[in-house]
Design a protein around this motif. Structure first.
Motif, mmCIF file in Angstrom:
data_model
loop_
_atom_site.group_PDB
_atom_site.id
_atom_site.type_symbol
_atom_site.label_atom_id
_atom_site.label_comp_id
_atom_site.label_asym_id
_atom_site.label_seq_id
_atom_site.Cartn_x
_atom_site.Cartn_y
_atom_site.Cartn_z
ATOM 1 N N VAL A 1 -65.902 -112.178 -13.263
ATOM 2 C CA VAL A 1 -66.664 -111.065 -12.700
ATOM 3 C C VAL A 1 -67.958 -110.917 -13.487
ATOM 4 O O VAL A 1 -68.003 -111.180 -14.690
ATOM 5 C CB VAL A 1 -65.862 -109.730 -12.717
ATOM 6 N N LYS A 2 -69.024 -110.501 -12.782
ATOM 7 C CA LYS A 2 -70.338 -110.438 -13.421
ATOM 8 C C LYS A 2 -70.481 -109.223 -14.320
ATOM 9 O O LYS A 2 -71.136 -109.272 -15.344
ATOM 10 C CB LYS A 2 -71.433 -110.436 -12.358
ATOM 11 N N SER A 3 -69.898 -108.096 -13.895
ATOM 12 C CA SER A 3 -70.010 -106.901 -14.726
ATOM 13 C C SER A 3 -68.619 -106.322 -14.989
ATOM 14 O O SER A 3 -67.696 -106.524 -14.203
ATOM 15 C CB SER A 3 -70.922 -105.879 -14.050
ATOM 16 N N ALA A 4 -68.517 -105.604 -16.095
ATOM 17 C CA ALA A 4 -67.223 -105.060 -16.511
ATOM 18 C C ALA A 4 -66.720 -104.037 -15.493
ATOM 19 O O ALA A 4 -67.434 -103.086 -15.163
ATOM 20 C CB ALA A 4 -67.365 -104.415 -17.880
ATOM 21 N N PRO A 5 -65.507 -104.206 -14.991
ATOM 22 C CA PRO A 5 -64.958 -103.224 -14.060
ATOM 23 C C PRO A 5 -64.519 -101.957 -14.808
ATOM 24 O O PRO A 5 -64.169 -102.018 -15.990
ATOM 25 C CB PRO A 5 -63.758 -103.938 -13.458
ATOM 26 N N ALA A 6 -64.553 -100.818 -14.133
ATOM 27 C CA ALA A 6 -64.125 -99.556 -14.740
ATOM 28 C C ALA A 6 -62.639 -99.320 -14.531
ATOM 29 O O ALA A 6 -62.027 -98.480 -15.178
ATOM 30 C CB ALA A 6 -64.930 -98.403 -14.149
ATOM 31 N N GLU A 7 -62.057 -100.056 -13.579
ATOM 32 C CA GLU A 7 -60.630 -99.889 -13.298
ATOM 33 C C GLU A 7 -60.081 -101.160 -12.680
ATOM 34 O O GLU A 7 -60.825 -102.003 -12.198
ATOM 35 C CB GLU A 7 -60.389 -98.691 -12.371
ATOM 36 N N VAL A 8 -58.768 -101.271 -12.734
ATOM 37 C CA VAL A 8 -58.076 -102.354 -12.041
ATOM 38 C C VAL A 8 -57.271 -101.706 -10.921
ATOM 39 O O VAL A 8 -56.573 -100.715 -11.137
ATOM 40 C CB VAL A 8 -57.133 -103.123 -13.002
ATOM 41 N N ILE A 9 -57.413 -102.253 -9.727
ATOM 42 C CA ILE A 9 -56.633 -101.771 -8.585
ATOM 43 C C ILE A 9 -55.852 -102.961 -8.027
ATOM 44 O O ILE A 9 -56.438 -104.000 -7.722
ATOM 45 C CB ILE A 9 -57.542 -101.199 -7.474
ATOM 46 N N VAL A 10 -54.548 -102.808 -7.956
ATOM 47 C CA VAL A 10 -53.729 -103.882 -7.400
ATOM 48 C C VAL A 10 -53.042 -103.375 -6.137
ATOM 49 O O VAL A 10 -52.558 -102.247 -6.082
ATOM 50 C CB VAL A 10 -52.689 -104.413 -8.421
ATOM 51 N N THR A 11 -53.028 -104.230 -5.144
ATOM 52 C CA THR A 11 -52.421 -103.887 -3.859
ATOM 53 C C THR A 11 -51.266 -104.842 -3.599
ATOM 54 O O THR A 11 -51.409 -106.053 -3.760
ATOM 55 C CB THR A 11 -53.459 -104.004 -2.725
ATOM 56 N N PHE A 12 -50.137 -104.279 -3.222
ATOM 57 C CA PHE A 12 -48.936 -105.071 -3.018
ATOM 58 C C PHE A 12 -48.559 -105.150 -1.548
ATOM 59 O O PHE A 12 -49.136 -104.464 -0.701
ATOM 60 C CB PHE A 12 -47.790 -104.477 -3.849
ATOM 61 N N THR A 13 -47.592 -106.003 -1.259
ATOM 62 C CA THR A 13 -47.157 -106.192 0.121
ATOM 63 C C THR A 13 -46.170 -105.109 0.552
ATOM 64 O O THR A 13 -45.820 -105.024 1.720
ATOM 65 C CB THR A 13 -46.488 -107.565 0.280
ATOM 66 N N GLU A 14 -45.704 -104.303 -0.410
ATOM 67 C CA GLU A 14 -44.725 -103.247 -0.108
ATOM 68 C C GLU A 14 -45.184 -101.954 -0.760
ATOM 69 O O GLU A 14 -45.864 -101.979 -1.776
ATOM 70 C CB GLU A 14 -43.352 -103.594 -0.717
ATOM 71 N N ALA A 15 -44.730 -100.844 -0.210
ATOM 72 C CA ALA A 15 -44.998 -99.560 -0.847
ATOM 73 C C ALA A 15 -44.250 -99.497 -2.179
ATOM 74 O O ALA A 15 -43.160 -100.057 -2.316
ATOM 75 C CB ALA A 15 -44.554 -98.427 0.059
ATOM 76 N N LEU A 16 -44.842 -98.821 -3.161
ATOM 77 C CA LEU A 16 -44.290 -98.782 -4.518
ATOM 78 C C LEU A 16 -43.703 -97.427 -4.862
ATOM 79 O O LEU A 16 -44.005 -96.423 -4.226
ATOM 80 C CB LEU A 16 -45.406 -99.077 -5.527
ATOM 81 N N GLU A 17 -42.890 -97.437 -5.919
ATOM 82 C CA GLU A 17 -42.460 -96.199 -6.569
ATOM 83 C C GLU A 17 -43.367 -96.055 -7.788
ATOM 84 O O GLU A 17 -43.127 -96.675 -8.820
ATOM 85 C CB GLU A 17 -40.997 -96.323 -7.032
ATOM 86 N N PRO A 18 -44.433 -95.257 -7.686
ATOM 87 C CA PRO A 18 -45.425 -95.210 -8.766
ATOM 88 C C PRO A 18 -44.837 -94.835 -10.130
ATOM 89 O O PRO A 18 -45.286 -95.335 -11.154
ATOM 90 C CB PRO A 18 -46.423 -94.155 -8.299
ATOM 91 N N LYS A 19 -43.816 -93.972 -10.140
ATOM 92 C CA LYS A 19 -43.226 -93.543 -11.416
ATOM 93 C C LYS A 19 -42.613 -94.702 -12.185
ATOM 94 O O LYS A 19 -42.476 -94.648 -13.403
ATOM 95 C CB LYS A 19 -42.135 -92.503 -11.157
#
Ligand SMILES: [Cu+2]
Length: 119
Positions: A36-54
């Motif tokens: 990546v050219k510039s530093a990201p402020a966050e990482v966002i990952v997307t999955f194929t299934e809904a998650l249990e965030p806890k």
């Protein structure tokens, strides 16, 4: 008519089996694997299934293994298959994103990938 009902039943069975075997796999990530050219402020990952965030987390580490994320990964409102974590200011270098998630079907999955912030 009977044929239709049988066909629907068969479809339902295939559908259920498919769902039972579905685990959360990484579908896309931001930043993506690679440079990546510039530093990201966050990482966002997307999955194929809904998650249990806890029970799901993301850790981001630098080349020395030091954590560079700002702690707890957060669910993205309205996006049950997506998880985000804020990052500390990143210098140029290679970073590893490790995710351990539990999908709503209670299955665990984990994995990692790397991205590099260009100098
Ligand atoms: Cu599963």
């Amino acid at each position: 008519m009977r044929g239709w009902i049988m066909a629907l039943g068969l479809l339902a069975m295939i559908g259920l089996t498919g769902q039972a075997e579905a685990h959360a796999k990484l579908r896309e990530a931001s930043p993506a694997e690679g440079i990546v050219k510039s530093a990201p402020a966050e990482v966002i990952v997307t999955f194929t299934e809904a998650l249990e965030p806890k029970f799901s987390k993301i850790e981001v580490t630098d080349s020395k293994g030091q954590r560079v994320d700002q702690g707890t990964a957060q669910a993205v409102p309205g996006e049950p298959a997506r998880l985000a974590v804020a990052l500390k200011p990143l210098a140029a270098g290679t970073y590893k994103v490790t995710w351990r998630v539990v999908s709503v079907d209670t299955h665990r999955s984990e994995g990692s990938y790397q991205f590099t912030v260009a100098p």
